[in-house]
Design an enzyme around this catalytic site. Structure first.
Site, PDB file in Angstrom:
ATOM      1  N   LYS A 299     -76.454  18.257 -26.331  1.00 52.50           N
ATOM      2  CA  LYS A 299     -75.550  17.294 -25.694  1.00 52.50           C
ATOM      3  C   LYS A 299     -76.122  15.878 -25.812  1.00 52.50           C
ATOM      4  O   LYS A 299     -77.304  15.701 -26.146  1.00 52.50           O
ATOM      5  CB  LYS A 299     -75.354  17.676 -24.233  1.00 52.50           C
ATOM      6  CG  LYS A 299     -76.619  17.563 -23.397  1.00 52.50           C
ATOM      7  CD  LYS A 299     -76.430  18.214 -22.026  1.00 52.50           C
ATOM      8  CE  LYS A 299     -77.676  18.035 -21.176  1.00 52.50           C
ATOM      9  NZ  LYS A 299     -77.631  18.873 -19.961  1.00 52.50           N
TER      10      LYS A 299
ATOM     11  N   ARG B 218     -72.877  21.950  -8.280  1.00 51.76           N
ATOM     12  CA  ARG B 218     -72.243  21.118  -9.299  1.00 51.76           C
ATOM     13  C   ARG B 218     -71.105  21.931  -9.906  1.00 51.76           C
ATOM     14  O   ARG B 218     -70.156  22.237  -9.214  1.00 51.76           O
ATOM     15  CB  ARG B 218     -73.321  20.693 -10.313  1.00 51.76           C
ATOM     16  CG  ARG B 218     -73.007  19.439 -11.075  1.00 51.76           C
ATOM     17  CD  ARG B 218     -74.161  18.970 -11.956  1.00 51.76           C
ATOM     18  NE  ARG B 218     -74.371  19.818 -13.127  1.00 51.76           N
ATOM     19  CZ  ARG B 218     -75.279  19.574 -14.073  1.00 51.76           C
ATOM     20  NH1 ARG B 218     -76.061  18.521 -13.981  1.00 51.76           N
ATOM     21  NH2 ARG B 218     -75.416  20.370 -15.106  1.00 51.76           N
TER      22      ARG B 218
ATOM     23  N   HIS C  30     -77.048  27.307 -13.516  1.00 49.57           N
ATOM     24  CA  HIS C  30     -77.997  26.230 -13.813  1.00 49.57           C
ATOM     25  C   HIS C  30     -78.858  26.000 -12.568  1.00 49.57           C
ATOM     26  O   HIS C  30     -78.359  26.086 -11.446  1.00 49.57           O
ATOM     27  CB  HIS C  30     -77.202  24.969 -14.179  1.00 49.57           C
ATOM     28  CG  HIS C  30     -77.977  23.907 -14.912  1.00 49.57           C
ATOM     29  ND1 HIS C  30     -78.940  24.181 -15.846  1.00 49.57           N
ATOM     30  CD2 HIS C  30     -77.897  22.542 -14.840  1.00 49.57           C
ATOM     31  CE1 HIS C  30     -79.424  23.025 -16.326  1.00 49.57           C
ATOM     32  NE2 HIS C  30     -78.804  22.035 -15.732  1.00 49.57           N
TER      33      HIS C  30
ATOM     34  N   ARG D  79     -81.811  28.033 -22.361  1.00 49.81           N
ATOM     35  CA  ARG D  79     -81.074  26.838 -22.791  1.00 49.81           C
ATOM     36  C   ARG D  79     -81.929  25.581 -22.675  1.00 49.81           C
ATOM     37  O   ARG D  79     -81.615  24.668 -21.903  1.00 49.81           O
ATOM     38  CB  ARG D  79     -79.822  26.639 -21.924  1.00 49.81           C
ATOM     39  CG  ARG D  79     -78.847  27.788 -21.881  1.00 49.81           C
ATOM     40  CD  ARG D  79     -77.563  27.356 -21.164  1.00 49.81           C
ATOM     41  NE  ARG D  79     -77.804  26.716 -19.896  1.00 49.81           N
ATOM     42  CZ  ARG D  79     -77.824  27.319 -18.719  1.00 49.81           C
ATOM     43  NH1 ARG D  79     -77.590  28.612 -18.630  1.00 49.81           N
ATOM     44  NH2 ARG D  79     -78.066  26.639 -17.620  1.00 49.81           N
TER      45      ARG D  79
ATOM     46  N   CYS E 293     -83.796  -8.942 -22.812  1.00 47.69           N
ATOM     47  CA  CYS E 293     -82.483  -9.567 -23.013  1.00 47.69           C
ATOM     48  C   CYS E 293     -81.549  -8.561 -23.694  1.00 47.69           C
ATOM     49  O   CYS E 293     -81.917  -7.421 -23.932  1.00 47.69           O
ATOM     50  CB  CYS E 293     -82.625 -10.813 -23.880  1.00 47.69           C
ATOM     51  SG  CYS E 293     -83.944 -11.928 -23.350  1.00 47.69           S
ATOM     52  N   MET E 294     -80.345  -8.993 -24.032  1.00 48.86           N
ATOM     53  CA  MET E 294     -79.382  -8.072 -24.634  1.00 48.86           C
ATOM     54  C   MET E 294     -79.864  -7.546 -25.981  1.00 48.86           C
ATOM     55  O   MET E 294     -79.695  -6.370 -26.294  1.00 48.86           O
ATOM     56  CB  MET E 294     -78.016  -8.739 -24.800  1.00 48.86           C
ATOM     57  CG  MET E 294     -76.959  -7.759 -25.278  1.00 48.86           C
ATOM     58  SD  MET E 294     -75.329  -8.490 -25.506  1.00 48.86           S
ATOM     59  CE  MET E 294     -74.882  -8.913 -23.842  1.00 48.86           C
ATOM     60  N   ASP E 295     -80.473  -8.439 -26.782  1.00 49.25           N
ATOM     61  CA  ASP E 295     -80.830  -8.069 -28.150  1.00 49.25           C
ATOM     62  C   ASP E 295     -82.310  -8.142 -28.456  1.00 49.25           C
ATOM     63  O   ASP E 295     -82.710  -7.882 -29.578  1.00 49.25           O
ATOM     64  CB  ASP E 295     -80.122  -9.010 -29.136  1.00 49.25           C
ATOM     65  CG  ASP E 295     -78.637  -9.010 -28.945  1.00 49.25           C
ATOM     66  OD1 ASP E 295     -78.004  -8.039 -29.377  1.00 49.25           O
ATOM     67  OD2 ASP E 295     -78.113  -9.946 -28.322  1.00 49.25           O
TER      68      ASP E 295
ATOM     69  N   TYR F   7     -85.527 -15.208 -19.984  1.00 52.54           N
ATOM     70  CA  TYR F   7     -84.652 -15.622 -18.879  1.00 52.54           C
ATOM     71  C   TYR F   7     -85.351 -15.519 -17.534  1.00 52.54           C
ATOM     72  O   TYR F   7     -86.005 -14.528 -17.239  1.00 52.54           O
ATOM     73  CB  TYR F   7     -83.403 -14.736 -18.843  1.00 52.54           C
ATOM     74  CG  TYR F   7     -82.490 -14.896 -20.032  1.00 52.54           C
ATOM     75  CD1 TYR F   7     -82.033 -16.150 -20.438  1.00 52.54           C
ATOM     76  CD2 TYR F   7     -82.068 -13.771 -20.733  1.00 52.54           C
ATOM     77  CE1 TYR F   7     -81.182 -16.275 -21.524  1.00 52.54           C
ATOM     78  CE2 TYR F   7     -81.220 -13.889 -21.815  1.00 52.54           C
ATOM     79  CZ  TYR F   7     -80.771 -15.141 -22.204  1.00 52.54           C
ATOM     80  OH  TYR F   7     -79.934 -15.249 -23.270  1.00 52.54           O
TER      81      TYR F   7
HETATM   82  C1  PLP Z   1     -78.690  19.727 -19.946  1.00 50.95           C
HETATM   83  C2  PLP Z   1     -78.568  21.153 -19.655  1.00 50.95           C
HETATM   84  C3  PLP Z   1     -79.563  22.063 -20.059  1.00 50.95           C
HETATM   85  C4  PLP Z   1     -80.873  21.604 -20.651  1.00 50.95           C
HETATM   86  O1  PLP Z   1     -81.651  20.988 -19.641  1.00 50.95           O
HETATM   87  P1  PLP Z   1     -83.115  20.434 -19.979  1.00 50.95           P
HETATM   88  O2  PLP Z   1     -83.674  20.072 -18.657  1.00 50.95           O
HETATM   89  O3  PLP Z   1     -82.925  19.264 -20.873  1.00 50.95           O
HETATM   90  O4  PLP Z   1     -83.826  21.548 -20.644  1.00 50.95           O
HETATM   91  C5  PLP Z   1     -79.332  23.397 -19.859  1.00 50.95           C
HETATM   92  N1  PLP Z   1     -78.191  23.829 -19.282  1.00 50.95           N
HETATM   93  C6  PLP Z   1     -77.227  22.987 -18.854  1.00 50.95           C
HETATM   94  C7  PLP Z   1     -76.010  23.517 -18.207  1.00 50.95           C
HETATM   95  C8  PLP Z   1     -77.383  21.626 -19.026  1.00 50.95           C
HETATM   96  O5  PLP Z   1     -76.427  20.795 -18.599  1.00 50.95           O
END
Ligand code: PLP
Length: 379
Positions: free
Chosen positions: A36, A134, A166, A222, A315-317, A268
């Site tokens: 992701k 969540r 999770h 995961r 700064c921005m850049d 700045y």
């Molecule tokens: C982002 C995410 C992970 C991975 O988490 P890490 O802490 O980066 O290993 C696994 N499962 C779900 C549902 C996530 O959103």
């Protein structure tokens, strides 16, 4: 036109090796590399291919367009997508052979509609909220979710292949919430099997749990951040010590290098003032590139083999370094962060300097910054 004065150099071999190391952490489970957030800023498709080369057998994409982009690139490995709202293009998801999560009852209904429209059977992972608070169904509505999923399975619209959840605090050593979430997960799986589901994968473990909690590995782990060589537990399990190699090096070509007198305000707001005759060097990356403005007067950068702190505001850049007597010239490379193996700061050092986590440092590097790949499979 591909010229840019800064770049994120991504070591694909490091990604593959990190996945290999994660497989050793979880020898009885398959690995889903979570890609992701444009593979945590590393570039979705190249990072995904490197993770597969390292032994990942699944890919996890939170957003639907990311999952579809993997298929568009010709990647055929199993992919799970889990974050979408009502009205998402689930017909495309099913036509692309992408596994889909049902985080709530409305999603089950939309998945069933997409299955009817396409004539495909959706491969479904139902998400249980074991305590993160969540996505997913809490246990009090879980039996209803399962009942509906099994009813759709009997109609041939879905196949319930996964139950997943999770963890909230897997990165905190011995936190009791892990045991509590595991107990809820065990119960959720038990109810699914009692309802008649033949589950292919039960999955609960993020990077932290993959590394340190074998009891939650189940069939599939995961990991996300660890795939990219950064540790979710930087204090107890720092990357180099556990065998992870940070895959991204962020660097830029110095823009202006000039002498400055004592008492010169810098950038700045003049939040930094020179206190000796010195040399100022500007680095042409800024918050438009994802350099946190909180890094002002805080984050370390390596030039001429030495680490110096950013002088004044980002700064921005661009931002400025006070490099004193270091032998630097316009065009020299400044390394903002890397693996640390050449004495450069790491993304974790940046996170510590700005009061954040390494995840944000690498993920926020903007699309304006080219990704340059090294290692096997680099183009
Ligand atoms: C982002 C995410 C992970 C991975 O988490 P890490 O802490 O980066 O290993 C696994 N499962 C779900 C549902 C996530 O959103």
């Amino acid at each position: 036109m591909t010229y840019y004065p800064g770049r994120a150099v991504v070591d694909l071999d490091a990604i593959a090796a990190n996945v290999g190391w994660l497989r050793e952490c979880a020898p009885t489970a398959q690995v889903m590399a979570v890609v992701k957030g444009d593979a945590y800023g590393h570039g979705l498709v190249p990072a995904a291919r490197a993770a597969l080369r390292g032994g990942a057998t699944w890919l996890g994409a939170a957003q639907v367009p990311e999952a579809l982009a993997l298929r568009a690139a010709g990647i055929t490995a199993p992919v799970l997508t889990w974050l979408y709202g009502p009205g998402a293009p689930l017909t495309e998801v099913l036509r692309s052979d992408i596994d889909i999560s049902a985080p709530a009852p409305w999603a089950l209904a939309e998945i069933a509609d997409a299955a009817r429209t396409t004539g495909r059977t959706a491969r479904l992972h139902v998400k249980v909220d074991t305590g993160l608070g969540r996505g997913g169904s809490f246990l009090d509505t879980w039996t209803e979710m399962l009942g509906e999923a099994m009813r759709l399975q009997a109609e041939g619209l879905v196949r319930l292949v996964g139950v997943w959840s999770h963890l909230a605090r897997a990165d905190e050593v011995d936190h009791p919430s892990v045991r509590e979430q595991l107990a809820v997960f065990t119960e959720a799986v038990h109810r699914a099997e009692n309802a008649g589901a033949t589950l292919e994968v039960r999955h609960l473990a993020n990077s932290a749990a993959t590394i340190s909690l074998p009891e939650v590995h189940y069939d599939l782990v995961r990991p996300g951040i660890a795939v990219y060589g950064l540790s979710p537990m930087p204090v107890t399990h720092p990357s180099p010590q556990v065998g992870l190699t940070p895959a991204m090096r962020l660097e830029a070509d110095l823009h202006v290098v000039k002498s400055a007198a004592p008492g010169q305000g810098v950038s700045y707001g003049h939040t930094y003032t020179t206190s000796y005759p010195t040399t100022l060097a500007t680095v042409p990356l800024g918050y438009a590139d994802g350099i946190p403005r909180r890094a002002s007067n805080a984050a370390p950068v390596q030039v001429a083999g030495q680490q110096v702190r950013i002088a004044g505001r980002v700064c921005m850049d661009q931002f400025v370094l006070d490099v004193r007597e270091l032998p630097v010239a316009a065009g020299d490379t400044a390394v903002l962060f890397g693996s640390g193996s050449q004495g450069e700061p790491t993304a974790q050092d940046w996170a510590d300097a700005v009061g954040g986590i390494s995840y944000e440092i690498v993920t926020q590097i903007g699309p304006r910054v080219p990704r340059v790949y090294t290692g096997q499979g680099a183009v």
